[in-house]
Design an enzyme around this catalytic site. Structure first.
Site, mmCIF file in Angstrom:
data_model
loop_
_atom_site.group_PDB
_atom_site.id
_atom_site.type_symbol
_atom_site.label_atom_id
_atom_site.label_comp_id
_atom_site.label_asym_id
_atom_site.label_seq_id
_atom_site.Cartn_x
_atom_site.Cartn_y
_atom_site.Cartn_z
ATOM 1 N N LYS A 1 -20.299 6.655 -54.791
ATOM 2 C CA LYS A 1 -20.434 8.122 -54.803
ATOM 3 C C LYS A 1 -21.422 8.571 -53.722
ATOM 4 O O LYS A 1 -21.134 9.486 -52.950
ATOM 5 C CB LYS A 1 -20.897 8.608 -56.186
ATOM 6 N N ARG B 1 -20.234 -4.604 -48.577
ATOM 7 C CA ARG B 1 -20.325 -4.110 -49.963
ATOM 8 C C ARG B 1 -20.904 -2.704 -49.969
ATOM 9 O O ARG B 1 -21.850 -2.404 -49.238
ATOM 10 C CB ARG B 1 -21.213 -5.054 -50.762
ATOM 11 N N GLU C 1 -24.226 6.659 -40.747
ATOM 12 C CA GLU C 1 -24.038 7.025 -39.345
ATOM 13 C C GLU C 1 -22.653 6.627 -38.861
ATOM 14 O O GLU C 1 -22.068 7.298 -38.008
ATOM 15 C CB GLU C 1 -25.153 6.413 -38.498
HETATM 16 MO MO1 MOS Z 1 -30.960 8.229 -37.458
HETATM 17 S S1 MOS Z 1 -30.513 9.627 -35.992
HETATM 18 O O1 MOS Z 1 -31.053 6.795 -36.548
HETATM 19 O O2 MOS Z 1 -32.372 8.774 -38.194
#
Ligand code: MOS
Length: 736
Positions: free
Chosen positions: A625, A620, A697
């Site tokens: 945005k 989810r 990430e």
């Molecule tokens: Mo991130 S590089 O795991 O703060």
């Protein structure tokens, strides 16, 4: 609240506030200058003095003599802090192993050796220039490429996979494989280059210390600062309400916070201390360069039978490696595998967390190798990846993924991007002066979930205040925390006040490792479950199917404004969500697919990114945005990793040379013409009650390889050494 079974239906499923593309609640504060960053803090600070840091002028060695007399006599100087003045160099914290004030032994260039404290910034800076240091340079180790053949296996380290993972008979499988690949890829040192410098204001009141600083994980900051200063963490309060970019650099306290605290203690004044830009690159932490060898074996029909991945990097003694083999463990299947991690000693600044640590770097290599292997097999790169998808952990077949839709990401992306139009053979498409091509790469990134606490307060005006020590590095934490509380309590986002970034608030795991969003919102969820019970009880609504909606509590035939529950005093609840054996049963990961179209100028070799698409499977999405902003930011960073980011090492003197924002190149808006993000949005009830995972990430992993693969598709030139700058391929370009 213990999370020990798949989440059933809950109030968040309504998605009236959670899941909506709301603007950042902290946006107006930021664009009007009312968001107070650490160095701007005034309230509560008494007549601050200024600290200026002197960094070591050699890469490795010792201080033979340091003459402070002229600096001490300079106008406005209050005191000078050195290792001598505090009784020896500082010790390391638990997360970073760098020592923040040293002497006489120097571990790396620009490691701090003195802090001058003066009445004004200018006086402190001028006096620092008068310190006369005589160095004895030692024989440091600065060149990872020279060490990559001999570096030993990495010792056990936190946040690091084992140094040797072996499944089946890898050597035999490589010998028997019908098609093989064996290539080496290199990635450079990279620096975070965030806008806000490291800066702290430290103030002591007796034995109690308060710091206004930037720390992603305040619980780590407290732990490490207490250890370094040798004081009880109960006597420290850290404020970190806004952080102007970090990308892993500010995981815990760094030199600015430690040195400001020492300077404030020694001078008896509050001290403001910022690391100037040229110091940051060599004083703080960075992503280390890697040398990675990928070996693949496959059957003719494109089934992987062997996966080998060896990665080597360097760090200061005791430091962690770049865990570049981590993503290879869980991405593709094969009956045999050998993954090895080696770590050399380097006397450069500390290598540490940076933008999807390990995974982004490892996938820069593996996902070029997959493209090369697909070509050897005569398979479409999307199809090759789909043929090697898996449903459980290759090292432990009993461990399933909590959810996994890599194939969905690849198929959706291919369809949306128009992958079928890709030039089937490289260097065959021309658009005016430009050779054009398409590239793709898969993405995988861990989705950790950690215990997290929050406090929620209902006041007589019907508003909720949420408090947790979570931080917001510019990613939208304030907003998603507010959305969660609003959803749970049947209110609007405007009815919730969110207070973050104060270490006196209930403990969260902070921002890092892509765990922040799901963990902290789950903690808020848990606190709100308690508050809902307290409200219903206060109102005398004893119904199992009580609902909270539009500012009202509905049940047992009644509909009462929620504010009434607080008429006789605030209702305050606090809880912590925690995760145990049930969570460990599954592999928790996020998945994605990246697609890139670019042009390479036929004569000059210049690269222009035309289109980038990311398709993400992260459960989810709490705020589409904010999530999209994270992913397009990550695409930009991936483009930087592919084409320009390179912290250049002087292997003779042992320092990063391009230590300013002018010479460390990152992409700008004009570098990428169009970016698009698609979320598959399949809730994952085995991950948390929020059913969503981190995505920031993930957006970074695989991007650089997709760019590299598109350059190959456009030109027929394969570059295995990042960043892919013109000098590395212009001589191999098709004749004009
Ligand atoms: Mo991130 S590089 O795991 O703060």
């Amino acid at each position: 609240m213990k999370f020990d079974a798949p989440a059933g239906p809950n109030p968040v499923d309504r998605m009236k506030v959670v899941g909506q593309p709301l603007d950042r609640v902290d946006g107006p504060l930021k664009v009007t200058g009312r968001a107070t960053y650490s160095h701007e803090q005034r309230a509560g600070i008494d007549r601050p003095a200024y600290g200026f840091v002197l960094g070591a002028g050699i890469g490795y060695g010792r201080i033979a003599a340091m003459d402070l007399a002229a600096a001490r006599a300079a106008p406005g100087v209050l005191t000078i802090v050195t290792a001598d003045s505090i009784g020896g160099p500082t010790v390391a914290g638990d997360f970073l192993i760098d020592r923040f004030l040293v002497g006489p032994q120097i571990d790396h260039y620009h490691q701090a050796i003195a802090v001058v404290v003066a009445e004004t910034f200018e006086q402190a800076r001028a006096a620092t220039a008068l310190i006369d240091v005589t160095y004895e340079a030692g024989d440091g180790s600065f060149d990872i490429k020279a060490l990559s053949d001999t570096a030993p296996p990495c010792p056990p380290r936190p946040f690091t996979p084992p140094s040797h993972i072996e499944v089946g008979d890898f050597d035999a499988a490589m010998t028997e494989a019908e098609v093989t690949l064996d290539e080496t890829y290199t990635t450079p040192d990279q620096t975070h280059a965030m806008m806000e410098p490291f800066a702290t204001i430290a103030q002591w009141d007796g034995d109690r210390l308060t710091c206004w600083c930037q720390v992603q994980q305040l619980n780590w900051g407290l732990r490490d600062l207490a250890k370094i200063l040798g004081i009880d963490k109960a006597n420290i309060r850290l404020h970190s309400p806004f952080i102007g970019g970090s990308f892993g650099a500010k995981g815990t306290v760094l030199a600015d916070c430690v040195l400001a605290s020492l300077a404030a203690r020694q001078s008896g004044r509050a001290v403001k201390l910022a690391l100037h830009r040229a110091l940051i690159f060599n004083n703080t932490n960075h992503r280390p360069a890697t040398v990675q060898r990928i070996r693949l074996g496959a059957t003719k029909d494109g089934r992987l039978t062997a996966i080998g991945h060896d990665s080597c990097c360097g760090n200061l003694p005791g430091g962690r490696p770049e865990s570049a083999i981590g993503s290879t463990r869980l991405l593709y299947g094969s009956d045999t595998r050998r993954l090895t991690l080696r770590l050399a000693r380097l006397d450069l600044a500390e290598a540490a967390a940076f933008r999807a640590p390990g995974e982004a770097t490892g996938m820069m290599a593996l996902e070029i190798a997959m493209d090369e292997m697909a070509e050897k097999l005569g398979l479409d790169p999307v199809e090759f990846r789909i043929r090697n998808d898996i449903t459980s952990d290759p090292e432990n077949q009993n461990r399933k993924f909590s959810s996994r839709n890599l194939v969905g990401c690849l198929l959706k992306g291919a369809e949306h991007f128009g992958w079928a139009d890709r030039p089937a053979r490289p260097a065959t498409r021309r658009d005016g002066h430009w050779l054009t091509g398409y590239g793709t790469a898969a993405a995988i990134r861990g989705a950790p979930i950690l215990k997290s606490a929050a406090r929620v307060r209902l006041t007589a005006d019907g508003r909720i205040t949420v408090e947790t020590d979570m931080t917001d590095v510019g990613t939208g934490s304030y907003t998603i925390v507010g959305q969660t509380a609003a959803e749970m309590m049947g209110l609007g986002i405007g009815d919730v006040t969110v207070r973050l970034g104060d270490s006196s608030f209930p403990e969260s795991p902070g921002t890092g490792g892509q765990w922040g969003a799901p963990s902290v919102t789950s903690g808020v969820y848990a606190a709100c479950v308690k508050l809902r019970d307290a409200v219903a009880q206060r109102l005398g609504i004893n119904s199992p199917d009580v609902t909270f909606e539009d500012g009202h509590v509905i049940g047992a035939g009644r509909r009462v404004p929620i504010a009434e529950a607080a008429q006789d005093g605030d209702l305050v609840c606090e809880d912590e969500i925690f995760f145990g054996e049930f969570t460990q049963r599954y592999a928790h990961q996020t998945f994605g697919a990246h697609f890139v179209e670019l042009g390479v100028h036929a004569a000059t070799g210049e690269v222009r990114l035309r289109r980038m698409l990311a398709v993400c499977d992260a459960g989810r999405i709490f705020n589409p945005k904010a999530a999209r902003s994270q992913v397009i930011g990550a695409q930009v960073m991936g483009a930087g990793a592919a084409l320009m980011e390179d912290l250049s090492v002087d292997t003779t003197h042992g320092l990063f040379l391009n230590h300013d924002l002018g010479s460390y190149e990152v992409p700008v808006h004009a570098d990428i013409a169009a970016q698009e993000v698609i979320f598959l949005e399949e809730p994952d009830p085995r991950h948390s009650p929020m059913k969503g995972k981190g995505v920031g990430e993930l957006g970074m992993v695989g991007v650089a390889a997709a760019v590299a693969n598109a350059i190959y598709n456009a030109t027929g030139v394969r570059v295995r050494d990042y960043p892919i700058t013109v000098d590395k391929y212009i001589d191999r370009m098709p004749q004009v």
